[in-house]
Design an enzyme around this catalytic site. Sequence first.
Site, PDB file in Angstrom:
ATOM      1  N   HIS A   1      37.248  30.852  50.862  1.00  0.00           N
ATOM      2  CA  HIS A   1      37.800  32.128  50.222  1.00  0.00           C
ATOM      3  C   HIS A   1      36.478  33.005  49.708  1.00  0.00           C
ATOM      4  O   HIS A   1      36.828  34.188  49.088  1.00  0.00           O
ATOM      5  CB  HIS A   1      38.767  31.674  48.912  1.00  0.00           C
ATOM      6  CG  HIS A   1      40.026  31.523  49.489  1.00  0.00           C
ATOM      7  ND1 HIS A   1      41.202  32.549  49.752  1.00  0.00           N
ATOM      8  CD2 HIS A   1      40.679  30.377  50.133  1.00  0.00           C
ATOM      9  CE1 HIS A   1      42.252  31.943  50.291  1.00  0.00           C
ATOM     10  NE2 HIS A   1      41.897  30.618  50.613  1.00  0.00           N
TER      11      HIS A   1
ATOM     12  N   ASP B   1      30.999  38.961  46.602  1.00  0.00           N
ATOM     13  CA  ASP B   1      32.301  38.644  46.748  1.00  0.00           C
ATOM     14  C   ASP B   1      33.005  38.219  48.079  1.00  0.00           C
ATOM     15  O   ASP B   1      32.390  39.002  49.020  1.00  0.00           O
ATOM     16  CB  ASP B   1      33.087  39.699  46.027  1.00  0.00           C
ATOM     17  CG  ASP B   1      34.129  39.188  45.023  1.00  0.00           C
ATOM     18  OD1 ASP B   1      34.499  37.919  45.365  1.00  0.00           O
ATOM     19  OD2 ASP B   1      34.771  40.022  44.455  1.00  0.00           O
TER      20      ASP B   1
END
Length: 469
Positions: A157, A365
């Site tokens: 993730h 991110d």
Amino acid sequence: MARLVVVSNRIADPRKTAAGGLAVALAEVLNNTGGMWFGWSGKILEQPGESDGDVKLQQAGAVKLATIDLTREDHDAYYLGYSNGVLWPVFHYRLDLADFDAGYIAGYRRVNQLFARKLAPLLKDDDIIWVQDYHLIPLAAELRALGCNQRIGFFLHIPLPPPLILAAIPGHDWLIRALFAYDLAGFQSKADHSHFSEYVRSEAHAQDLGEGRWRAFNRTLQAGAYPIGIDVEEFVGLTEAPEGREMYERMKREYSRRKLLVGVDRLDYSKGLPHRMRAFRELLARNPETHNSATLIQIASPSREDVSAYSDILHELESLCGSINGNFGELDWMPVRYMHRTVARARLPGLYRASRVALVTPLRDGMNLVAKEFIAAQDPENPGVLVLSRFAGAAEQLREALLVNPYDTEGTASAIHLALQMPLEERKTRHQALMKTIQKYDVHWWCASFLDTLAQARSEESGTPWLRL
């Protein structure tokens, strides 16, 4: 239909709206297969021997929740130490914040072995196992060592850095070798997948079999990019629900003379919050017409505040917010409304819809679902504008946002100013394109595309048993 078994560091009841993004993402497929979700309970045993380590089982509708407790020693080494003191900073390109010398890796391996030992007896021969995130990279190798032959997929993730940064981790080759115990490894972006491909080619001397398939360590691994999405329909429903509408109406009343900007982040050094505040300060300094007009609501949810890097960024952020309000504020206008707490998920859509601009400007991110939630919450007849860091995984998909380099203070300030002034027709055109993208590549697409590939990506083994790493 084969049962899906999800394994992650923490679990959540998928029936609860407030359970978070991963629970929402997996709820449908877990329910449809009568699946199981396995992970840490969140409980820390302060005294060794306080528990016999049994798995605790709980039924959540059609889904079985299975949890284990961790001792303080295991938690601190596996979770705080290696996962968040080594892997998290390195994977976010912050070698300067990684603690390589503390010997946490033994605890990380020990807890992954514990997960494998406790999970293996609960598995059925035809289960499909989906392991989530950086805490559990070696889990498949530990399961293989116990004789588990099920299909096992892994999804990262967070970002995967380029090979030279990844190679700074002591034992980096062990981590990548562990990935080859999986049948499928998924990444958030094409850039992350490219970094993985470059690494296994140059460092592991893997054989490129084409179409994302790699052969090394007597295993064949399929790898690819599977950008996670949101449940757009569910989030639009939250926007129209009573809490969402009440928040929207309140924001419109209280800020009727202002143009709202919004930022919603965990307090983490990867999110670039001080950089964002400096860009907002630059906006105010260069554009006097924004005074008494532009108001930034910044929510920074608490995160690991016992770690010095987080307390440092908290103090820096508070200092910046205070100085901006002190230098630019008026009796009836504070440019920054800063909240260091978590806001209920059901209320966020109303805040998003009331905002003219969303600032999603991380330094790095994996994806950033706030960007997609902001798009879903907008009124299509009068939508807001997304200002998005080019270093968020979401930037690969959301090309109609205003993409910025968060390290460029003046450039980011200019983009924010452009967003505040953007004509309605351009806002609508950009929003329509962005909405089409998040609807096409939603969370249901993410689950289906990953699991469909996993069902076909059976590794070709050499016939020798998998040896514990």
